[in-house]
Design an enzyme around this catalytic site. Sequence first.
Site, PDB file in Angstrom:
ATOM      1  N   LYS A   1       0.551  -0.863   0.048  1.00 11.64           N
ATOM      2  CA  LYS A   1       0.069   0.295   0.282  1.00 11.64           C
ATOM      3  C   LYS A   1       0.691   1.042  -0.343  1.00 11.64           C
ATOM      4  O   LYS A   1       0.717   2.084  -0.701  1.00 11.64           O
ATOM      5  CB  LYS A   1      -1.237  -0.210   1.362  1.00 11.64           C
ATOM      6  CG  LYS A   1      -2.223  -0.042   0.766  1.00 11.64           C
ATOM      7  CD  LYS A   1      -3.164   0.374   1.922  1.00 11.64           C
ATOM      8  CE  LYS A   1      -2.754  -0.709   3.182  1.00 11.64           C
ATOM      9  NZ  LYS A   1      -2.248   0.315   4.965  1.00 11.64           N
TER      10      LYS A   1
ATOM     11  N   THR B   1       3.862   1.296  -0.780  1.00 12.86           N
ATOM     12  CA  THR B   1       4.460   0.805  -2.417  1.00 12.86           C
ATOM     13  C   THR B   1       4.101   1.761  -3.282  1.00 12.86           C
ATOM     14  O   THR B   1       4.463   2.853  -4.191  1.00 12.86           O
ATOM     15  CB  THR B   1       5.012   0.222  -2.059  1.00 12.86           C
ATOM     16  OG1 THR B   1       6.093  -0.202  -1.157  1.00 12.86           O
ATOM     17  CG2 THR B   1       6.559  -0.061  -3.554  1.00 12.86           C
TER      18      THR B   1
ATOM     19  N   ARG C   1       2.129   8.404   6.068  1.00 12.65           N
ATOM     20  CA  ARG C   1       2.929   8.147   7.857  1.00 12.65           C
ATOM     21  C   ARG C   1       3.950   8.562   8.488  1.00 12.65           C
ATOM     22  O   ARG C   1       4.473   7.505   7.652  1.00 12.65           O
ATOM     23  CB  ARG C   1       1.333   6.972   8.811  1.00 12.65           C
ATOM     24  CG  ARG C   1       0.016   7.485   8.654  1.00 12.65           C
ATOM     25  CD  ARG C   1      -0.533   6.034   8.947  1.00 12.65           C
ATOM     26  NE  ARG C   1       0.365   5.109   7.804  1.00 12.65           N
ATOM     27  CZ  ARG C   1      -0.488   3.295   7.862  1.00 12.65           C
ATOM     28  NH1 ARG C   1      -1.116   3.411   9.373  1.00 12.65           N
ATOM     29  NH2 ARG C   1      -0.346   2.751   6.668  1.00 12.65           N
TER      30      ARG C   1
ATOM     31  N   LYS D   1      10.972  -4.595  11.872  1.00  7.74           N
ATOM     32  CA  LYS D   1      10.809  -4.024  10.755  1.00  7.74           C
ATOM     33  C   LYS D   1      11.523  -3.664  10.001  1.00  7.74           C
ATOM     34  O   LYS D   1      11.770  -3.811   8.482  1.00  7.74           O
ATOM     35  CB  LYS D   1       9.153  -3.652  11.000  1.00  7.74           C
ATOM     36  CG  LYS D   1       8.520  -2.602   9.987  1.00  7.74           C
ATOM     37  CD  LYS D   1       6.989  -2.173  10.559  1.00  7.74           C
ATOM     38  CE  LYS D   1       6.477  -1.128   9.165  1.00  7.74           C
ATOM     39  NZ  LYS D   1       5.495  -0.720   9.248  1.00  7.74           N
TER      40      LYS D   1
ATOM     41  N   ALA E   1      -2.964   2.038  13.678  1.00  3.13           N
ATOM     42  CA  ALA E   1      -4.573   2.002  13.326  1.00  3.13           C
ATOM     43  C   ALA E   1      -5.307   0.690  13.416  1.00  3.13           C
ATOM     44  O   ALA E   1      -5.476   0.383  12.644  1.00  3.13           O
ATOM     45  CB  ALA E   1      -3.271   1.025  11.305  1.00  3.13           C
TER      46      ALA E   1
ATOM     47  N   PHE F   1      -4.018  -0.159   7.021  1.00  4.14           N
ATOM     48  CA  PHE F   1      -4.576  -2.119   7.333  1.00  4.14           C
ATOM     49  C   PHE F   1      -5.074  -1.641   6.127  1.00  4.14           C
ATOM     50  O   PHE F   1      -5.060  -1.816   4.610  1.00  4.14           O
ATOM     51  CB  PHE F   1      -5.564  -1.606   8.254  1.00  4.14           C
ATOM     52  CG  PHE F   1      -4.931  -2.020   9.369  1.00  4.14           C
ATOM     53  CD1 PHE F   1      -3.521  -1.641   9.515  1.00  4.14           C
ATOM     54  CD2 PHE F   1      -5.795  -1.803  10.650  1.00  4.14           C
ATOM     55  CE1 PHE F   1      -2.594  -2.567  10.816  1.00  4.14           C
ATOM     56  CE2 PHE F   1      -4.856  -2.348  12.099  1.00  4.14           C
ATOM     57  CZ  PHE F   1      -3.657  -3.140  11.841  1.00  4.14           C
TER      58      PHE F   1
ATOM     59  N   PHE G   1       3.716  -9.473  -8.890  1.00  4.40           N
ATOM     60  CA  PHE G   1       4.517  -9.575  -8.414  1.00  4.40           C
ATOM     61  C   PHE G   1       5.807 -10.817  -9.220  1.00  4.40           C
ATOM     62  O   PHE G   1       5.133 -10.526 -10.974  1.00  4.40           O
ATOM     63  CB  PHE G   1       5.040 -10.763  -7.051  1.00  4.40           C
ATOM     64  CG  PHE G   1       4.390  -9.968  -5.839  1.00  4.40           C
ATOM     65  CD1 PHE G   1       4.734  -8.786  -5.689  1.00  4.40           C
ATOM     66  CD2 PHE G   1       4.131 -11.162  -4.829  1.00  4.40           C
ATOM     67  CE1 PHE G   1       4.157  -7.989  -4.252  1.00  4.40           C
ATOM     68  CE2 PHE G   1       4.161  -9.857  -3.770  1.00  4.40           C
ATOM     69  CZ  PHE G   1       3.702  -8.779  -3.974  1.00  4.40           C
TER      70      PHE G   1
ATOM     71  N   TRP H   1       7.546  -0.950  -7.891  1.00  5.77           N
ATOM     72  CA  TRP H   1       8.113  -1.913  -6.896  1.00  5.77           C
ATOM     73  C   TRP H   1       9.777  -2.069  -7.850  1.00  5.77           C
ATOM     74  O   TRP H   1      10.735  -1.571  -6.772  1.00  5.77           O
ATOM     75  CB  TRP H   1       7.443  -3.028  -6.444  1.00  5.77           C
ATOM     76  CG  TRP H   1       8.925  -3.012  -5.336  1.00  5.77           C
ATOM     77  CD1 TRP H   1       8.956  -2.833  -3.330  1.00  5.77           C
ATOM     78  CD2 TRP H   1       9.592  -4.595  -5.630  1.00  5.77           C
ATOM     79  NE1 TRP H   1       9.809  -3.685  -3.958  1.00  5.77           N
ATOM     80  CE2 TRP H   1      10.601  -4.716  -4.822  1.00  5.77           C
ATOM     81  CE3 TRP H   1      10.799  -5.703  -6.786  1.00  5.77           C
ATOM     82  CZ2 TRP H   1      11.748  -5.871  -4.117  1.00  5.77           C
ATOM     83  CZ3 TRP H   1      11.062  -6.165  -6.371  1.00  5.77           C
ATOM     84  CH2 TRP H   1      12.024  -6.157  -5.429  1.00  5.77           C
TER      85      TRP H   1
END
Lengths: 661, 661
Positions: free
Chosen positions: A109, A111, A133, A144, A363, A397, A485, A514
């Site tokens: 999202k 990206t 954010r 992460k 979130a 989310f 992908f 991407w």
Amino acid sequence: MTVAMLMKNTIHAATKVFDKRLLPSWNIRYLPLKLLNPVPSDIEIAKKQKPKDIDVLAEEIGLLPEEVNLYGKKKAKVSLDVLNRLKNVDDSKYVVVTGITPTPLGEGKSTTTIGLAQALGSQLNKNVFACVRQPSQGPTFGIKGGAAGGGYSQVIPMDEFNLHLTGDIHAITAANNLLAAAVDARIFHESTQKDEALYSRLVPQKKGIREFSTIQIRRLEKLGINERDPDKLSPEDRTRFSRLNIDPDLITWQRVMDTNDRFLRKITIGQSPTEKGRERVAQFDISVASEVMAVLALTTSISDMRERLGHMVVATSTTGEPVTADDIGVTGALTVLMRDAIQPNLMQTLEGTPVFVHAGPFANIAHGNSSILADMIALKLAGKFGPDGFVVTEAGFGADIGMEKFFNIKCRRSGLRPHAVVLVATIRAIKMHGGGPTVVAGKPLAKEYSEENLELLEAGFSNPRKQIENAGYFGVPVVFALNRFANDTDSEVETALRLARESGAIDAVCASHWSHGGAGAVDLARSVIKAAESKSNFNFLYPLELGIYEKIETIAKKIYGADGIELLPAAQAKVELYTKQGFGNLPICMAKTHLSLSHQPELKGSPRGFVLPIRDIRVSAGAGFLYPLVGTMSTMPGLPTRPCFYDIDIDPHTLDVTGLF
Amino acid sequence: MTVAMLMKNTIHAATKVFDKRLLPSWNIRYLPLKLLNPVPSDIEIAKKQKPKDIDVLAEEIGLLPEEVNLYGKKKAKVSLDVLNRLKNVDDSKYVVVTGITPTPLGEGKSTTTIGLAQALGSQLNKNVFACVRQPSQGPTFGIKGGAAGGGYSQVIPMDEFNLHLTGDIHAITAANNLLAAAVDARIFHESTQKDEALYSRLVPQKKGIREFSTIQIRRLEKLGINERDPDKLSPEDRTRFSRLNIDPDLITWQRVMDTNDRFLRKITIGQSPTEKGRERVAQFDISVASEVMAVLALTTSISDMRERLGHMVVATSTTGEPVTADDIGVTGALTVLMRDAIQPNLMQTLEGTPVFVHAGPFANIAHGNSSILADMIALKLAGKFGPDGFVVTEAGFGADIGMEKFFNIKCRRSGLRPHAVVLVATIRAIKMHGGGPTVVAGKPLAKEYSEENLELLEAGFSNPRKQIENAGYFGVPVVFALNRFANDTDSEVETALRLARESGAIDAVCASHWSHGGAGAVDLARSVIKAAESKSNFNFLYPLELGIYEKIETIAKKIYGADGIELLPAAQAKVELYTKQGFGNLPICMAKTHLSLSHQPELKGSPRGFVLPIRDIRVSAGAGFLYPLVGTMSTMPGLPTRPCFYDIDIDPHTLDVTGLF
């Protein structure tokens, strides 16, 4: 039409023309990408791209020097004065990026938000802002590693994005914890002092003068006490004024820390002999879960922020009254601590287009969207040269949570109306919804995800279909964006796009930002432009005047597909309490898992035939919402056995950071 | 002399000439003061003075644009690259400001530091830098209200000075707490996993490759394990590598917060069911008490900082070994979090002269001085045009603590040698030492302090006399600076100055910079210039090779005037432990009250005939000192009944802060 009105309109129109004449369209220098295959790691890509100095970008997009506060060479805070300067300018188009129900790996999202902005800018030469954010620093050192987009669609410099930024979350931590310390200290001082001594200390004589401070006058007003001479207050009123009578068992305000510290999830405080036995059980949450963060994200001005900070409820008194930051006397200090944080942070994408990074409310127990102010300023800056500009903002989310809260909470507060929704999906996630094997972070993916499987895909499309339907409830056109992908086959892609169109998406396109940056999202950008020009008929899902129960029920039935809701006793009691306390008209911020449309993470696709259980309801009176708890929410992550800090280091000569990803 | 040496010297000399030619003397614009009588409040004075934009000041003092990182318009971080660019330039003169043993109200050390710098600059046109500490934000909202000097000798903007600054203390909090969270998480994961599982998680296979990270190789080196292939480590070595075996009862690393939160002085953590019963007693300290702060203040480069952060001891293992941040694997991450904080912060005085605000280690369990790096950079910038420049730096607390630590710890580490000591005193404090009534913050002063009383003054001079003697031990000339108050009579002032000269001060002058700014400290500035030109013969009080006991004894006898020291059993055990662990050669950082030369705050003047009790000794192995505890030190302040946040607010239109003082 009166003459005065006529004149006002003329001036309004003249000002618009004037602005357009004075300020030419963005004269922005895009940064070319050198695309590599295979795509290197995020930090390698980020490090290879030299960002423009941020004052250069600020000038390119029409900011005045006095509106820009540099924080180093690559970040700047932007003054809210822009809103006043450009108040007569029409907003640009407003696009929100959301996603289908994701796997635990996330479906791109952020990206896509960045990639779409890069495409609209560098490829189609639109004035475009991305609004994202600020990530919590805790997970950055846990599992992460970073959250600035990915591949050739990132915010740079990614280390500065992920570390401290300009200190906004630190300011939130400071404000939150000052209030927490003040609550416990107040209980302590009330319990160790008699009425008159307490009153004398709260309203002391200073250089011969005894008077109430401004914040104390607010408390007098709240109590309906009209006397303003401290010496003339009646003994009863002195007691009412001085004693907040906080029930230690009913304190809801927690301390926070922007660190993944599992040992602070439940603690006992006040065990030093100096606290004379007043120990109690408490907890630390991660800083982004603080209501102060939600206030920052939902505020529209510094006055509004002060008002909201003052309304935050910290506890209930022994007589059942909500006790607020105003009652504690700390509102002004909290606002002072947040004075700089309220300014959005300007950064840039890999291709040199502007990004606002501002606020990152949890979130879950909060609404998970970036700030209203960033969107508002971006809409003016991108909008001032006509209807061509775009602001692309992200809703955290899946669409059932992030988008729903974006519309019902954020847009309701801001008054802003989105022109299009971009719904991000991956073949991987759709297959999972169709019955594909469980996806677990850190474990290899099952072969179903690397081989063509149209059956799983068709079965799993129930989830995107429902999310498209959900956007429809708000009357906004949906563009389905398939984040492709390497393993996805052409048949899979075509099937997904066809199903999306059949489900009501105004368009469905495949994107490869991407691996290709903005160039990979040109089709998506074109579709978004078209969608934003189409007719939209925005409306909220529910009116605020509806009862608390009915509002929750509406969300559960329409958005989640539930048969109904069930309030457990604690929740039932809160409906009554909050209605009585005057919080009944607040919007609803559901605290539900994002891994299913239902409350059970393992239920994929578009579950039916379930009743949503509401365990409890809480209020964020300052941020301005009620949050029903569906299940248990952890508000403090932990560190794994080998946190990613093992790989994070710095080159002492270049100061380059390694190990973020 | 070899040819190579000769050439090197020639180049060295040429570079010096080049620098002088290229960069003319500071072309600084001083800001004129509009002096009012009576003197308004600090924030009123600060608000009335419009500071220069900090990039303007940076240019005036010869900084290059690439060396300056703006943080808003009035603050900037200065790159350490300056040290390299000006490495061939001679340092300016170096002056340290300290004080006699103060009353609890403080005697104007910070104000004198700023006032003296203003005088040297605006009045005598010297290149001059002031270097001061960043205050903790906790007390700002508790009882203190601000710490940027006072009256017409302040750092501005004072609100930005007192709030967040550029986030250095927030970075310290983040680094400190990441380490704390990692310690508890490590204990948890070690206790819930078998050896092989633990090893596999610590050294996982990633994309088919299994290797140790850099920080893990440091641990292998420490353990004397030569094997670098994770698969070839012997089972014993795997266990030694994986298990830190931290004894939960011997954890010395505490969490911190920059908030006065008394309820966190003693807490129990780990009580959530997710921690499976591993609860333990812990505490929060105020952030400035973190060893990370002491490391920041004492470091000399980014590599040195990384080394020191890695050496910080967090606990003792069950087998008695010190466990360090390196062992936890978090050194690189801590350094990354501190990457920006290491740069000194440039601000300005009310008269527009430059100030570095950098680091503010707790003046008790740490050494209470601003950073070495700020002094080093300032000495180059003020020094590059000849011997005329000055750096005025402040040592926290009274001279028996602040100055002693400045010399024995800070100067020993930096290699810098001060040219003069300024010893600040007030008639009020001297009278207190002579038997004047107790001085208590917030209570009216006794009449002895507003009426002439030469008897008290003469009796109380024992304290300044001892502090002057103390400076003499280090071979540095002392200028006695009497910070004059309105009530002080001419006879009192003359007596104090005469006694100071008789006690060995090279000069003694009266100053009124609080009410007159730089103009009020011209005499002091002239005396300081003269003193700095006089011969000094600097030496340390003790060599590092002396035993721990002997070092403490030397300080106690010579500086405090004690008959000797007494080690209580815990301290005795630590002398043996630290000597064995190789920490015996560290300097000593006494944790003693600043309200008396002795360990008893009520003993004023220059007490004699006492034995100093050493309760315990602790090590800051990263910062690089041992700190003996004399009595109990509170490392977490509290909030009073009416904290000063009651008066703090913001004007939502001008964004001006009110209520700081």
